[in-house]
Write a protein that holds these residues in place. Structure first.
Motif, PDB file in Angstrom:
ATOM      1  N   PRO A   1      31.332  79.152   1.571  1.00 36.74           N
ATOM      2  CA  PRO A   1      32.575  78.576   1.921  1.00 36.74           C
ATOM      3  C   PRO A   1      33.376  78.458   0.527  1.00 36.74           C
ATOM      4  O   PRO A   1      32.870  78.646  -0.492  1.00 36.74           O
ATOM      5  N   SER A   2      34.678  78.383   0.823  1.00 39.06           N
ATOM      6  CA  SER A   2      35.498  78.317  -0.471  1.00 39.06           C
ATOM      7  C   SER A   2      35.520  76.789  -0.934  1.00 39.06           C
ATOM      8  O   SER A   2      34.947  76.023  -0.254  1.00 39.06           O
ATOM      9  N   ARG A   3      36.148  76.851  -2.238  1.00 38.07           N
ATOM     10  CA  ARG A   3      36.152  75.322  -2.777  1.00 38.07           C
ATOM     11  C   ARG A   3      36.947  74.417  -1.646  1.00 38.07           C
ATOM     12  O   ARG A   3      36.644  73.353  -1.474  1.00 38.07           O
ATOM     13  N   ARG A   4      38.164  74.940  -1.193  1.00 32.24           N
ATOM     14  CA  ARG A   4      38.882  74.341  -0.458  1.00 32.24           C
ATOM     15  C   ARG A   4      38.228  73.692   0.988  1.00 32.24           C
ATOM     16  O   ARG A   4      38.000  72.417   1.167  1.00 32.24           O
ATOM     17  N   GLU A   5      37.310  74.582   1.381  1.00 32.10           N
ATOM     18  CA  GLU A   5      36.849  74.297   2.909  1.00 32.10           C
ATOM     19  C   GLU A   5      35.698  73.303   2.237  1.00 32.10           C
ATOM     20  O   GLU A   5      35.476  72.220   2.938  1.00 32.10           O
TER      21      GLU A   5
ATOM     22  N   GLN B   1      29.819  79.917  -8.370  1.00 31.26           N
ATOM     23  CA  GLN B   1      30.037  81.124  -7.768  1.00 31.26           C
ATOM     24  C   GLN B   1      29.463  81.684  -6.560  1.00 31.26           C
ATOM     25  O   GLN B   1      28.354  81.560  -6.478  1.00 31.26           O
ATOM     26  N   GLU B   2      30.349  81.732  -5.490  1.00 31.87           N
ATOM     27  CA  GLU B   2      29.757  81.993  -4.172  1.00 31.87           C
ATOM     28  C   GLU B   2      29.504  83.383  -4.173  1.00 31.87           C
ATOM     29  O   GLU B   2      30.479  84.051  -4.184  1.00 31.87           O
TER      30      GLU B   2
ATOM     31  N   HIS C   1      29.418  73.414  -4.004  1.00 29.77           N
ATOM     32  CA  HIS C   1      30.678  74.185  -3.921  1.00 29.77           C
ATOM     33  C   HIS C   1      31.978  73.555  -4.069  1.00 29.77           C
ATOM     34  O   HIS C   1      33.160  74.037  -4.140  1.00 29.77           O
TER      35      HIS C   1
ATOM     36  N   LYS D   1      40.061  80.125 -12.832  1.00 30.69           N
ATOM     37  CA  LYS D   1      38.832  80.658 -13.366  1.00 30.69           C
ATOM     38  C   LYS D   1      38.720  80.650 -14.653  1.00 30.69           C
ATOM     39  O   LYS D   1      39.572  81.384 -15.400  1.00 30.69           O
TER      40      LYS D   1
END
Ligand SMILES: Nc1ncnc2c1ncn2[C@@H]1O[C@H](COP(=O)(O)OP(=O)(O)OP(=O)(O)O)[C@@H](O)[C@H]1O
Ligand SMILES: [Mg+2]
Length: 608
Positions: A102-106, A95-96, A89, A594
């Motif tokens: 989780p988001s990339r930030r998380e 691509q989740e 991630h 993106k």
């Protein structure tokens, strides 16, 4: 502060951040070749040694504070919320597409916090062992996955590592070292190959398989040197996919008796694929379990007396046939063979006279007895249909397959510190890098390209052209590749920085676009080149010149391509320009958005 080149460490610590497990090993002055692995981790018994710690963190509920990491995380505990498998991630291409992803930030926060814990543990371990540890200079080297090709992403990861490490001691530094494929290759050479042997290293771990082809070019007794014959490649093939397929199978069966379970099937299935299933998977292909027709797994919420034939549950245990597990292995091993075949074919095209001597397996999945059997049958058995450049290839397993990457990382740096030679001198770049420029118009070459007339010399130039300085797959010396610039600057602008726009492409070298008008190149960064200290000449300065005066400024920009990162140096008249006031070249990395470049990252295809 000393520059990085002048700063030499007393201790070098390698950290291999893996999708499922993370390893740490170190070596120290003056006997750099003596390498040690960190084998004691918080959460294990005092007598228990583990080569790696699980890559996971757990936070306290509604709180930013860490509750546990590695072996301290307990998946058996009710309501435990363990963050794991977040390595993929971190990549913007991933691509989740599953609920709760989780988001990339998380993922970045979990990565930073996990690395901080690893760092604290390593420091605590070393300070118990080394006298005067606070005064020792320690270099932490991180490997990066082969699939992380974008230097902007590496810069982000570097930033996160810095946040995790630097704040604590001015004597500690963190650097990005080799890619996992390169590090595994360095390690593999420990096994005493001979000069001119060509080795294909296949490092298969939890989430990715990396392949690297190298030739041993050093003579016995001399520092080991390897020549990379191809750019390293990675694919989403690993042991976790077997877990995922079995998890899916268990979920499907549990769904049929959902009303009797008391907990969601997904949650129960996660518990069922830890413990006994992992042991069975890791022994698959070994004689000891070859006669077992099936694996029986306890279903946590069911008692011993419960049987549900529709879900293949008898006496509280689900029965999974050996063939079903084998099918999951076979799917991934087929992908692995396809991947290796592509590399062999490419090698045959690029280096038709090179013959492979060994296929070396490393990583957790690479250590599987069954994987080895299948690869032997495919590549080295008498009945195998062999590739022309791999007719006498031998399949072997690395000495300590799990530790290949982390040991390779340290070995490379240790040899450099001790003997002044790195294992991988020149490397084949994994992507191509170019700069946007204007070139004199040529009617044939620039048909349909945007043009501009330069008011100073009245000539026509094709603009937004790309000068590809580094091409994918071509060997690049460690000192970098240089590009000369001769620019005309108006007298009033001589102190302004000169802007250079750097782009990259992951397309094969023969498909690189000629200009930004075509697809395939994306912006990496903008360089601000400060030209004070470089060669300059004032032109048209005489009274008889009718055209306006300008400065002709000449310099070279050197692109130094690391295993995963990119650096720039300013050179003039054969000297590197260094400035005490500021960096001669300031780099502004292009932020992510993106991107759809018409090419799919291998991470993108990874679904977990
Ligand atoms: N004998 C084996 N057979 C199959 N799988 C195995 C075996 N031994 C270990 N594994 C699996 O290999 C993985 C651990 O290997 P490794 O430490 O090389 O991976 P990693 O570094 O975490 O992953 P990656 O390199 O992809 O980020 C785990 O998923 C583990 O279940
Ligand atoms: Mg790994």
């Amino acid at each position: 502060m000393e520059s990085l080149e002048e700063w030499t460490p007393d201790i070098v610590v390698g950290i291999d951040f893996g999708m499922t497990f993370t390893g740490a090993a170190y070596s120290f002055t003056p006997r750099w070749s003596h390498l040690k692995t960190i084998q004691r981790w918080p959460g294990t018994l005092p007598s228990e040694l583990a080569n790696k710690a699980p890559t996971c963190v757990e936070y306290r509920p509604d709180c930013m504070e860490i509750k546990g990491w590695g072996f301290l995380c307990n998946p058996e505990e009710e309501a435990s919320d363990i963050k794991e498998f977040f390595k993929l991630h971190l990549s913007p291409h991933y691509q989740e597409d599953y609920p709760g992803a989780p988001s990339r930030r998380e993922a970045q926060r979990w990565f930073r916090d996990y690395i901080r814990e690893i760092y604290k543990h390593v420091v605590a371990t070393l300070s118990n062992t080394f006298p005067l540890f606070p005064s020792r200079r320690v270099e932490f080297i991180f490997s990066v996955p082969t699939t992380w090709k974008d230097p902007r992403m590496i810069e982000e990861v570097r930033g996160l590592i810095d946040e995790a490490i630097h704040s604590d001691s001015p004597n500690h530094r963190a650097v990005i070292g080799l890619t996992e494929a390169e590090a595994a290759a360095v390690y593999a050479c420990k096994q005493l190959y001979q000069k001119d042997d060509v080795i294909l290293i296949c490092d298969a771990g939890g989430g990715t398989t990396d392949v690297n082809v190298l030739k041993l070019v050093s003579s016995p007794g001399a520092p080991i040197r390897l020549q990379q014959l191809n750019n390293v490649e990675g694919r989403p093939i690993g042991s976790v996919f077997i877990d995922k397929s079995i998890h899916h199978l268990i979920c499907q069966r549990l769904e049929r008796i959902r009303h009797c379970l008391g907990r969601p099937p997904n949650e129960i299935a996660w518990k069922m694929i830890s413990g006994r299933f992992q042991r069975f998977k890791c022994s698959f292909g070994e004689d000891a379990i070859s006669t077992l027709p099936s694996l029986k797994l306890d279903v946590p919420t069911l008692g011993r007396g419960s049987s549900f034939p529709e879900a293949e549950i008898y006496n509280g245990q689900m029965s999974i046939a050996r063939e079903e597990i084998q099918r999951c292995f076979d799917d991934k091993i087929d992908d692995m063979c396809d991947f290796i075949d592509v590399q062999l074919d490419r090698m045959h095209l690029m280096h038709p006279f090179e013959h492979m001597s060994y296929l070396v397996l490393s990583g957790g999945f690479g250590s599987s007895a069954y994987v080895r059997q299948r690869l032997c049958a495919r590549y080295s058995s008498e009945t195998a249909v062999k590739k022309p450049n791999a007719e006498s290839i031998q399949v072997i397993t690395a000495d300590e397959p799990y530790l290949a990457v982390v040991h390779g990382l340290v070995m490379n740096r240790a040899q450099q510190l001790e003997r002044g030679v790195v294992y991988l001198g020149s490397r084949c770049c994994r992507v191509s890098y170019g700069i946007i420029c204007s070139v004199p118009y040529n009617a044939q070459r620039h048909l349909g390209e945007p043009v501009k007339i330069d008011s100073r010399d009245k000539k026509t130039y094709a603009i937004n052209q790309i000068d590809w300085i580094v091409k994918q797959g071509e060997p690049i010396p460690p000192t970098g590749l240089s590009r000369p610039f001769g620019i005309k600057v108006e007298p009033g602008q001589i102190n302004d920085p000169w802007k250079v726009h750097v782009v990259m492409s992951t397309l094969p070298a023969r498909e690189l676009p000629q200009s930004m008008t075509h697809d395939g190149a994306k912006s990496v960064c903008i360089l601000s080149v400060y030209t004070e200290g470089v060669e300059k000449k004032l032109k048209n300065r005489h009274w008889y010149n009718s055209d306006p005066a300008y400065w002709m400024v000449k310099f070279n920009v050197k692109v130094v391509v690391g295993p995963a990162d990119l650096k720039f140096e300013l050179w003039s008249e054969n000297k590197q320009i260094r400035s005490s006031k500021h960096e001669p070249i300031a780099v502004a990395w292009t932020p992510y958005k993106k991107e759809t470049e018409g090419e799919v990252s291998s991470d993108q295809k990874f679904l977990l």
